[in-house]
Write a protein that holds these residues in place. Structure first.
Motif, PDB file in Angstrom:
ATOM      1  N   MET A   1     -14.844  26.986 -51.117  1.00 29.34           N
ATOM      2  CA  MET A   1     -13.458  26.298 -52.001  1.00 29.34           C
ATOM      3  C   MET A   1     -13.434  26.731 -53.956  1.00 29.34           C
ATOM      4  O   MET A   1     -15.130  25.931 -54.344  1.00 29.34           O
ATOM      5  CB  MET A   1     -13.000  25.251 -52.256  1.00 29.34           C
ATOM      6  CG  MET A   1     -11.812  24.468 -52.404  1.00 29.34           C
ATOM      7  SD  MET A   1     -11.433  23.500 -52.639  1.00 29.34           S
ATOM      8  CE  MET A   1     -11.370  23.234 -50.853  1.00 29.34           C
ATOM      9  N   GLU A   4     -15.056  24.298 -57.175  1.00 30.12           N
ATOM     10  CA  GLU A   4     -15.814  23.013 -56.821  1.00 30.12           C
ATOM     11  C   GLU A   4     -17.113  22.208 -56.629  1.00 30.12           C
ATOM     12  O   GLU A   4     -17.294  21.001 -56.537  1.00 30.12           O
ATOM     13  CB  GLU A   4     -15.809  22.465 -54.678  1.00 30.12           C
ATOM     14  CG  GLU A   4     -16.946  23.904 -54.161  1.00 30.12           C
ATOM     15  CD  GLU A   4     -17.381  24.179 -52.799  1.00 30.12           C
ATOM     16  OE1 GLU A   4     -16.760  22.255 -51.850  1.00 30.12           O
ATOM     17  OE2 GLU A   4     -17.145  25.042 -51.989  1.00 30.12           O
ATOM     18  N   LEU A   5     -17.383  23.570 -57.811  1.00 29.43           N
ATOM     19  CA  LEU A   5     -18.819  22.652 -58.523  1.00 29.43           C
ATOM     20  C   LEU A   5     -18.747  22.761 -59.809  1.00 29.43           C
ATOM     21  O   LEU A   5     -18.872  23.122 -60.564  1.00 29.43           O
ATOM     22  CB  LEU A   5     -19.579  23.820 -57.612  1.00 29.43           C
ATOM     23  CG  LEU A   5     -20.581  23.887 -56.479  1.00 29.43           C
ATOM     24  CD1 LEU A   5     -21.627  24.897 -56.657  1.00 29.43           C
ATOM     25  CD2 LEU A   5     -20.440  22.262 -56.255  1.00 29.43           C
ATOM     26  N   GLU A   6     -17.201  23.293 -60.452  1.00 30.40           N
ATOM     27  CA  GLU A   6     -17.038  23.260 -61.784  1.00 30.40           C
ATOM     28  C   GLU A   6     -17.548  21.959 -62.691  1.00 30.40           C
ATOM     29  O   GLU A   6     -17.147  20.931 -62.020  1.00 30.40           O
ATOM     30  CB  GLU A   6     -15.545  23.167 -61.833  1.00 30.40           C
ATOM     31  CG  GLU A   6     -14.517  23.835 -63.411  1.00 30.40           C
ATOM     32  CD  GLU A   6     -14.882  25.236 -63.138  1.00 30.40           C
ATOM     33  OE1 GLU A   6     -15.423  25.805 -64.724  1.00 30.40           O
ATOM     34  OE2 GLU A   6     -14.736  25.494 -62.449  1.00 30.40           O
ATOM     35  N   TYR A  27     -22.954  29.661 -55.769  1.00 22.86           N
ATOM     36  CA  TYR A  27     -22.958  28.661 -56.950  1.00 22.86           C
ATOM     37  C   TYR A  27     -21.662  28.847 -57.873  1.00 22.86           C
ATOM     38  O   TYR A  27     -20.454  27.475 -58.423  1.00 22.86           O
ATOM     39  CB  TYR A  27     -24.097  27.213 -57.567  1.00 22.86           C
ATOM     40  CG  TYR A  27     -24.298  26.959 -56.271  1.00 22.86           C
ATOM     41  CD1 TYR A  27     -24.067  26.524 -55.456  1.00 22.86           C
ATOM     42  CD2 TYR A  27     -25.197  26.473 -56.733  1.00 22.86           C
ATOM     43  CE1 TYR A  27     -24.344  25.523 -54.464  1.00 22.86           C
ATOM     44  CE2 TYR A  27     -26.377  25.376 -55.626  1.00 22.86           C
ATOM     45  CZ  TYR A  27     -26.032  25.150 -54.406  1.00 22.86           C
ATOM     46  OH  TYR A  27     -26.693  24.435 -54.302  1.00 22.86           O
ATOM     47  N   ARG A  30     -18.332  29.496 -57.436  1.00 26.17           N
ATOM     48  CA  ARG A  30     -17.297  27.810 -57.264  1.00 26.17           C
ATOM     49  C   ARG A  30     -18.225  26.854 -58.538  1.00 26.17           C
ATOM     50  O   ARG A  30     -17.221  25.622 -57.957  1.00 26.17           O
ATOM     51  CB  ARG A  30     -18.258  27.229 -55.983  1.00 26.17           C
ATOM     52  CG  ARG A  30     -17.563  27.610 -54.483  1.00 26.17           C
ATOM     53  CD  ARG A  30     -18.780  27.188 -53.682  1.00 26.17           C
ATOM     54  NE  ARG A  30     -18.272  28.017 -52.032  1.00 26.17           N
ATOM     55  CZ  ARG A  30     -19.058  28.796 -51.557  1.00 26.17           C
ATOM     56  NH1 ARG A  30     -19.616  29.677 -52.702  1.00 26.17           N
ATOM     57  NH2 ARG A  30     -18.230  29.266 -50.612  1.00 26.17           N
ATOM     58  N   CYS A 224     -23.386  24.812 -50.515  1.00 23.83           N
ATOM     59  CA  CYS A 224     -22.335  24.538 -51.650  1.00 23.83           C
ATOM     60  C   CYS A 224     -21.337  22.784 -51.044  1.00 23.83           C
ATOM     61  O   CYS A 224     -21.819  22.333 -51.977  1.00 23.83           O
ATOM     62  CB  CYS A 224     -21.104  25.157 -52.197  1.00 23.83           C
ATOM     63  SG  CYS A 224     -21.594  26.930 -52.151  1.00 23.83           S
ATOM     64  N   LEU A 225     -21.215  22.731 -49.620  1.00 21.41           N
ATOM     65  CA  LEU A 225     -20.738  21.429 -49.535  1.00 21.41           C
ATOM     66  C   LEU A 225     -21.985  20.361 -50.172  1.00 21.41           C
ATOM     67  O   LEU A 225     -22.102  19.121 -50.874  1.00 21.41           O
ATOM     68  CB  LEU A 225     -20.455  21.423 -47.915  1.00 21.41           C
ATOM     69  CG  LEU A 225     -20.569  19.982 -47.516  1.00 21.41           C
ATOM     70  CD1 LEU A 225     -19.761  19.384 -47.925  1.00 21.41           C
ATOM     71  CD2 LEU A 225     -21.173  19.756 -45.683  1.00 21.41           C
ATOM     72  N   ALA A 228     -21.369  19.312 -53.670  1.00 20.19           N
ATOM     73  CA  ALA A 228     -20.469  18.793 -54.070  1.00 20.19           C
ATOM     74  C   ALA A 228     -20.447  17.378 -53.523  1.00 20.19           C
ATOM     75  O   ALA A 228     -20.902  17.024 -53.268  1.00 20.19           O
ATOM     76  CB  ALA A 228     -19.690  20.311 -53.311  1.00 20.19           C
ATOM     77  N   GLY A 230     -17.837  15.970 -51.678  1.00 17.70           N
ATOM     78  CA  GLY A 230     -17.995  15.908 -50.654  1.00 17.70           C
ATOM     79  C   GLY A 230     -18.900  15.215 -49.784  1.00 17.70           C
ATOM     80  O   GLY A 230     -18.742  14.581 -49.149  1.00 17.70           O
TER      81      GLY A 230
END
Length: 249
Positions: A1, A4-6, A27, A30, A224-225, A228, A230
């Motif tokens: 997404m 999501e790492l902004e 990364y 994202r 990435c998950l 993040a 989440g």
């Protein structure tokens, strides 16, 4: 997404090619600011060119213990913080154990075990001060089951898995999540001998239930998950990505 790492800052080792480069680019896509490290300046220039506004680089030799804490400090000086550490760099010298020199084992352990430990320790001090952080260690399915000709490498990757579990338990109270990705056979430069030989490739793929080698892009969503918000309740886990190879009888 996307996004999501902004605002997050990541240090990715072994980012010059293969898995590390794919994670660094993922990364950046994202929203993260990424510092990629490797020994090859040419490879790092190619990486930075893919997203110059988000990816910067630092050459590093992870065998040099004295410089490892300084590498984390560089990231903090450059971006004001560090949120994510990806310990991806590794070496896998093949050898007959009967004649493998101790010096080669030491070199393998220095890059594959000592460097992740030292970088995690340096990053962890910042994580604790700022209220949390993420560490993703990249191991290998050879850390789950030994492989002939790669005794030192298999040993080091098994150590990375135990390191992940132990550190996760110790640092969970600081809101620091430590997890591990264990790839199987992926089409990278490290597999060039297999990829360039139809016979070797066919024999390798026959052992994989998915009947193919993985593409490095398929590791990015999990990486990435784990970086993040989440994944804040996921820690001490080892995620195998190998097309079903290690799970079969």
């Amino acid at each position: 997404m996307a996004g999501e790492l902004e605002g997050r800052v990541a240090l990715v080792t072994g980012a010059g090619r293969g898995i590390g480069a794919a994670i660094a680019r993922g990364y950046a896509e994202r929203g993260a600011l990424v510092v990629g490290t490797a020994r090859s300046e040419d490879q790092l220039r190619e990486l930075a060119a893919t997203a110059p506004e988000r990816i910067s680089t630092a050459t590093a030799d992870l065998r040099d213990e004295a410089s490892l804490a300084g590498l984390v400090d560089q990231v903090v000086e450059r971006h004001g913080r560090i949120d994510i550490l990806v310990n991806n760099a590794g070496v896998a010298p093949a050898a007959d154990f009967t004649t493998e020199p101790v010096e080669q084992w030491r070199a393998t352990l220095a890059v594959n075990v000592v460097a992740p430990m030292a970088l995690a320790q340096a990053a962890g001090r910042h994580f604790i001060a700022q209220g949390g952080g993420k560490i993703i260690n990249v191991a290998s399915t050879t850390g789950l089951r030994g492989k002939p000709g790669l005794v030192g490498y298999s040993t080091s990757k098994g150590a990375v898995m135990r390191f992940t579990e132990s550190l996760a338990a110790e640092w969970a109270r600081h809101n620091i999540q430590v997890n591990c990705i264990a790839p199987g056979a992926f089409a990278t430069d490290a597999q060039s001998a297999v990829l360039e030989s139809p016979d070797l490739l066919n024999r390798r793929v026959r052992r994989i239930p998915a009947k193919r080698m993985g593409d490095v892009s398929e590791l990015v969503p999990l990486a990435c998950l784990l970086a993040a918000p989440g994944s804040d309740f996921i820690t001490g886990s080892i995620f195998v990505i190998d097309g079903g190879e290690s799970g079969k009888l």
